[in-house]
Design an enzyme around this catalytic site. Structure first.
Site, PDB file in Angstrom:
ATOM      1  CB  SER A   1      -0.855   0.006   1.272  1.00  0.00           C
ATOM      2  OG  SER A   1      -1.420   1.287   1.487  1.00  0.00           O
TER       3      SER A   1
ATOM      4  CE1 TYR B   1      -4.447  -1.988   4.955  1.00  0.00           C
ATOM      5  CE2 TYR B   1      -3.381   0.134   4.574  1.00  0.00           C
ATOM      6  CZ  TYR B   1      -3.994  -1.010   4.079  1.00  0.00           C
ATOM      7  OH  TYR B   1      -4.131  -1.189   2.720  1.00  0.00           O
TER       8      TYR B   1
HETATM    9  P1  NAD Z   1     -11.208  -6.029  -0.341  1.00  0.00           P
HETATM   10  O1  NAD Z   1     -11.750  -5.865   1.018  1.00  0.00           O
HETATM   11  O2  NAD Z   1     -12.128  -6.083  -1.495  1.00  0.00           O
HETATM   12  O3  NAD Z   1     -10.262  -7.297  -0.444  1.00  0.00           O
HETATM   13  C1  NAD Z   1      -9.628  -7.916   0.637  1.00  0.00           C
HETATM   14  C2  NAD Z   1      -9.831  -9.410   0.482  1.00  0.00           C
HETATM   15  O4  NAD Z   1      -9.093 -10.091   1.499  1.00  0.00           O
HETATM   16  C3  NAD Z   1     -11.302  -9.805   0.658  1.00  0.00           C
HETATM   17  O5  NAD Z   1     -11.683 -10.654  -0.399  1.00  0.00           O
HETATM   18  C4  NAD Z   1     -11.326 -10.543   1.987  1.00  0.00           C
HETATM   19  O6  NAD Z   1     -12.289 -11.566   2.051  1.00  0.00           O
HETATM   20  C5  NAD Z   1      -9.916 -11.116   2.010  1.00  0.00           C
HETATM   21  N1  NAD Z   1      -9.478 -11.463   3.348  1.00  0.00           N
HETATM   22  C6  NAD Z   1      -9.552 -10.717   4.478  1.00  0.00           C
HETATM   23  N2  NAD Z   1      -9.068 -11.391   5.533  1.00  0.00           N
HETATM   24  C7  NAD Z   1      -8.649 -12.584   5.046  1.00  0.00           C
HETATM   25  C8  NAD Z   1      -8.056 -13.713   5.636  1.00  0.00           C
HETATM   26  N3  NAD Z   1      -7.793 -13.749   6.942  1.00  0.00           N
HETATM   27  N4  NAD Z   1      -7.777 -14.782   4.857  1.00  0.00           N
HETATM   28  C9  NAD Z   1      -8.048 -14.771   3.532  1.00  0.00           C
HETATM   29  N5  NAD Z   1      -8.611 -13.714   2.914  1.00  0.00           N
HETATM   30  C10 NAD Z   1      -8.914 -12.646   3.669  1.00  0.00           C
HETATM   31  O7  NAD Z   1     -10.187  -4.809  -0.519  1.00  0.00           O
HETATM   32  P2  NAD Z   1      -9.018  -4.563  -1.594  1.00  0.00           P
HETATM   33  O8  NAD Z   1      -8.870  -3.095  -1.678  1.00  0.00           O
HETATM   34  O9  NAD Z   1      -9.230  -5.327  -2.835  1.00  0.00           O
HETATM   35  O10 NAD Z   1      -7.740  -5.103  -0.801  1.00  0.00           O
HETATM   36  C11 NAD Z   1      -6.805  -5.988  -1.380  1.00  0.00           C
HETATM   37  C12 NAD Z   1      -5.407  -5.607  -0.919  1.00  0.00           C
HETATM   38  O11 NAD Z   1      -5.075  -4.331  -1.443  1.00  0.00           O
HETATM   39  C13 NAD Z   1      -5.265  -5.503   0.602  1.00  0.00           C
HETATM   40  O12 NAD Z   1      -4.037  -6.085   1.006  1.00  0.00           O
HETATM   41  C14 NAD Z   1      -5.235  -3.997   0.838  1.00  0.00           C
HETATM   42  O13 NAD Z   1      -4.516  -3.644   1.991  1.00  0.00           O
HETATM   43  C15 NAD Z   1      -4.515  -3.534  -0.438  1.00  0.00           C
HETATM   44  N6  NAD Z   1      -4.710  -2.132  -0.746  1.00  0.00           N
HETATM   45  C16 NAD Z   1      -5.942  -1.626  -1.077  1.00  0.00           C
HETATM   46  C17 NAD Z   1      -6.061  -0.274  -1.347  1.00  0.00           C
HETATM   47  C18 NAD Z   1      -7.370   0.332  -1.720  1.00  0.00           C
HETATM   48  O14 NAD Z   1      -7.458   1.578  -1.739  1.00  0.00           O
HETATM   49  N7  NAD Z   1      -8.392  -0.432  -2.049  1.00  0.00           N
HETATM   50  C19 NAD Z   1      -4.940   0.560  -1.293  1.00  0.00           C
HETATM   51  C20 NAD Z   1      -3.718   0.022  -0.935  1.00  0.00           C
HETATM   52  C21 NAD Z   1      -3.609  -1.327  -0.680  1.00  0.00           C
END
Ligand code: NAD
Length: 268
Positions: free
Chosen positions: A151, A164
């Protein structure tokens, strides 16, 4: 993209958002995709369908998919997950550590269970998945690729989300340490660091036009990113086009890490 066709990929947290888009992108590239979900297989059905229809009329682009349960923070689950993927596909070539959560709370009031939970999923979970995958990579020839979804908060502090921030800060050294340790085994380890991306993790603002405009006013390019934009860079870093890249984090953030408040000079 070169070198992805026929590869076997495991994407953690692939039920939604960035993980879902990555699963679909790999299927479009002709890779077989293992779709990890945390608890309920129903949650991953949409991704499975999208993977199967990734090439439109040509169902499945000839690729195979597998739904695989694991809470990535649970060592036993992860051991079973990696074994199930290897059993189904014969081998695993690429791991995408995408599963992630965030829990809000002032640092001085945060429940320790909440802090631990975020670190356990985002950082410790990524390490356990990497460890099991590395064992497999080393058990056969040909190396492999690990790609961590970090991130911008790998480097930008995130007040009220200390777990986080810590987890993503740690991910930088997880990426670099593993990259150095296994470079001579032809195993590459990289990360992407998304900026604000339209996914369910950001449900607080993505469907609220005022809140979204406020978020986007902080981004130099003036808009949030999409999961597909993240998936495109993931595909590149896992492909043979990136064969000489290891230990790097690619920031994909519309300029968010460029100190936006310096857009107009204010210090001189
Ligand atoms: P999201 O909530 O759609 O996806 C997260 C996924 O992780 C979900 O499908 C959830 O079911 C799964 N998950 C959570 N806990 C889990 C566990 N214990 N075991 C297995 N799966 C688990 O959100 P996203 O934005 O798609 O996030 C994906 C990644 O991207 C994350 O690591 C997040 O930190 C990172 N990220 C997102 C953003 C953003 O702005 N969306 C920015 C920077 C980083």
């Amino acid at each position: 993209m070169k070198g992805l066709k026929g590869k076997n990929v495991l994407v953690t947290g692939a039920s939604s958002g960035i993980g879902q888009a990555i699963a679909v992108r790999f299927a479009q590239e002709g890779a077989n995709v293992a779709i990890n979900y945390r608890k309920n297989p129903e949650d991953a059905k949409e991704t499975e369908e999208m993977v199967e229809n990734a090439c439109g009329e040509i169902r499945g682009c000839g690729v195979e998919s597998l739904l695989v349960q694991a809470d990535v923070s649970q060592e036993e689950d992860v051991v079973k997950m990696v074994a199930a993927v290897v059993e189904k596909f014969g081998r695993l070539d690429i791991l995408i550590n995408n599963a992630g959560i965030q829990i809000e709370g002032a640092a001085h009031e945060m429940k320790i269970e909440d802090f631990d939970r975020v670190v356990a999923v985002n950082l410790r979970g990524a390490y356990i998945c990497a460890r099991e995958t590395l064992k497999h990579f080393l058990s056969r020839s040909g190396g492999g690729v690990i790609l961590n979804i970090s991130s911008v908060h790998e480097i930008i502090p995130k007040p009220k989300y200390v777990g986080y921030s810590v987890s993503k800060g740690g991910m930088e050294n997880l990426t670099r340490s593993l990259a150095l340790e296994y470079a001579s085994n032809n195993i590459r380890v990289n990360a992407i660091a998304p900026g604000a991306t339209i996914t369910p993790i950001n449900k607080s603002w993505i469907n609220d036009p005022e809140a979204k405009a406020e978020v986007e006013s902080n981004i130099p390019m003036g808009r949030a990113g999409t999961s597909e934009e993240m998936a495109a860079s993931v595909a590149f870093l896992c492909s043979n086009e990136a064969a000489y890249i290891t230990g790097q984090t690619l920031f994909i953030d519309g300029g968010l890490t460029l100190y936006p408040s310096f857009r107009e000079p204010w210090s001189s």
